[in-house]
Design an enzyme around this catalytic site. Structure first.
Site, mmCIF file in Angstrom:
data_model
loop_
_atom_site.group_PDB
_atom_site.id
_atom_site.type_symbol
_atom_site.label_atom_id
_atom_site.label_comp_id
_atom_site.label_asym_id
_atom_site.label_seq_id
_atom_site.Cartn_x
_atom_site.Cartn_y
_atom_site.Cartn_z
ATOM 1 N N CYS A 67 6.088 -11.614 23.763
ATOM 2 C CA CYS A 67 6.948 -10.444 23.527
ATOM 3 C C CYS A 67 8.423 -10.800 23.642
ATOM 4 O O CYS A 67 8.853 -11.426 24.608
ATOM 5 C CB CYS A 67 6.598 -9.348 24.533
ATOM 6 S SG CYS A 67 7.619 -7.870 24.354
ATOM 7 N N CYS B 254 12.971 -6.346 30.175
ATOM 8 C CA CYS B 254 11.655 -6.141 30.777
ATOM 9 C C CYS B 254 11.353 -7.318 31.697
ATOM 10 O O CYS B 254 11.625 -8.467 31.356
ATOM 11 C CB CYS B 254 10.576 -6.044 29.700
ATOM 12 S SG CYS B 254 8.944 -5.654 30.373
ATOM 13 N N CYS C 184 6.209 -4.146 16.834
ATOM 14 C CA CYS C 184 5.755 -4.342 18.210
ATOM 15 C C CYS C 184 6.175 -5.697 18.720
ATOM 16 O O CYS C 184 5.917 -6.719 18.089
ATOM 17 C CB CYS C 184 4.237 -4.298 18.300
ATOM 18 S SG CYS C 184 3.521 -2.775 17.778
ATOM 19 N N GLU D 138 16.763 -0.302 21.882
ATOM 20 C CA GLU D 138 16.396 -0.010 20.506
ATOM 21 C C GLU D 138 15.321 1.073 20.463
ATOM 22 O O GLU D 138 14.443 1.131 21.321
ATOM 23 C CB GLU D 138 15.914 -1.297 19.823
ATOM 24 C CG GLU D 138 17.069 -2.285 19.706
ATOM 25 C CD GLU D 138 16.683 -3.648 19.162
ATOM 26 O OE1 GLU D 138 17.505 -4.246 18.450
ATOM 27 O OE2 GLU D 138 15.573 -4.125 19.439
#
Ligand code: SAH
Length: 383
Positions: A153, A146, A371, A126
């Site tokens: 996150c 990740c 975020c 994204e």
């Protein structure tokens, strides 16, 4: 400019790299694999070599670079100063871009737009286009998934995926540039999308090299307009400084003691605060640039005045800015965004004690573009 037709879907469930009945390789997601080399992400020198290999003069490579990077051409047909047969030959051997926009979400005012881009081999990364009163900012992904597993996150919950190629990073910027209003050229880039940019160091540096190269070989972006955000990979922070890169550095800090930070960010066990602060100090001294510390405010976890006092002590010696990010929800979990009062109390404590404090109310929370919310689940009809 003409839009290239999407490749024909030969099979919906082709496995990675297997062959179809006609011998055409099928990628994950059932699309034929396009074996042509992608030119996006190649520096001018390599484009010159590619054209030489086709029996052309090197200046043709510079023309192609200008079309791709300066003019944003999406296919060879648009390259009107190249002879027709050369355009055809190029199209047989090469392609421009590897990503497919499979979905997008936009806030009603269109100020924030999240593009879901399918990468070759399957998977979605994204990229986010953001409008602020003064500027446009492109938030780019460096990896699919990740591996650092920061507790707050969404991308961290995906687990480790793969590094993006330099071209896949440059292409995100080229696509977001098309979102700018006509006549606008200026934008900033933040490497704050999915993944850890400094774990994919070489590709990120190669991509940023193209974004910051002057036309015709690049997008002409000033290095000052580029921010690399990291979980705090100490060797790479030192390397960035020693190689003389002029990009801005942002450190995802989020806690001011090893005990608290290791709970939120497992990477802190490998690179504890003392080593991180040493590396950042080296970066500041070498580049002469101040650093930004990002600090998510999570209720009852790191938002007390005691936490603020520890933060002040930790960064006391450094020219820096502290960027407070009120926690953005990412689904089930125990974390909460603090109340406006608690946030203000934290800000009021910090403001007189550090050089600069900002509070970043992330844009695009409602479309999952803020975020920490990027996880490749932009579910909307393709367009
Ligand atoms: N891996 C890099 C790049 C991602 S940047 C890094 O960690 O710096 C994304 C920024 O958003 C980081 O500062 C990250 O810590 C922060 N972030 C992650 N999850 C968040 C959440 N739920 N709410 C607010 N900020 C978050």
């Amino acid at each position: 400019m003409t839009v290239k037709p999407e490749p024909i879907i030969l099979s919906q469930n082709g496995g990675g790299g297997s062959a179809s009945g006609e011998g055409i390789p099928i990628g994950r997601g059932g699309r034929p694999v396009d074996a042509r080399e992608d030119l996006v992400g190649l520096p001018t020198g390599e484009l010159e070599r590619a054209l030489l290999a086709l029996g052309e003069k090197p200046y043709r490579g510079r023309q192609v670079a200008e079309w791709i990077y300066a003019r944003g051409a999406r296919d060879f047909a648009a390259m009107t100063n190249l002879p027709h047969p050369l355009r055809t030959k190029l199209d047989q051997h090469y392609r421009i871009g590897s990503l497919r926009e499979t979905a997008r979400r936009e806030t009603p005012d269109r100020k924030t737009r999240k593009l879901a881009l399918t990468i070759p081999g399957g998977g979605i990364v994204e990229s986010v286009f953001m409008t602020t009163p003064k500027r446009y900012t492109f938030c780019l992904s460096a990896q699919h998934g990740c591996g650092f597993a920061c507790r707050f996150c969404a991308t961290g919950r995906m687990g480790r995926g793969r590094n993006l190629a330099a071209g896949e990073i440059v292409e995100q910027a080229l696509r977001l540039r098309r979102e700018l209003p006509p006549g606008t050229q200026d934008f900033n880039v933040v490497m704050m999308g999915m993944g850890e940019p400094l774990e994919n160091y070489d590709a990120v540096i190669a991509a940023l090299g193209i974004l910051t190269a002057p036309a015709p070989g690049g997008l002409g972006l000033s290095p000052k307009r580029v921010t690399i955000s990291t979980v705090g990979l100490v060797p790479q922070i030192v390397r960035l400084a020693d190689e003389g890169h002029r990009y801005r550095l942002a450190i995802s800090l989020h806690a001011a003691t090893d005990e608290a930070r290791s709970k939120l960010m497992p990477v802190n066990r490998t690179f504890p605060l003392a080593s991180l602060i040493r590396a950042v100090t080296h970066h500041v001294e070498t580049t002469g640039r101040r650093v930004t510390f990002e600090y998510i405010l999570i209720e009852e976890i790191n938002d007390s005045i005691g936490d603020a006092a520890k933060l002040v002590r930790l960064v006391a010696q450094l020219p820096c800015k502290i960027n407070l990010i009120p926690y953005n929800p990412i689904g089930p979990g125990k974390f909460k965004r603090p109340s406006a009062d608690r946030i203000q109390r934290f800000v009021d404590y910090l403001s007189p004690r550090v050089a600069a404090v900002t509070v970043r109310y992330s844009q695009g929370v409602e479309i999952g573009a803020a975020c920490g919310q990027l996880a490749g689940v932009t579910g909307e009809a393709p367009r």
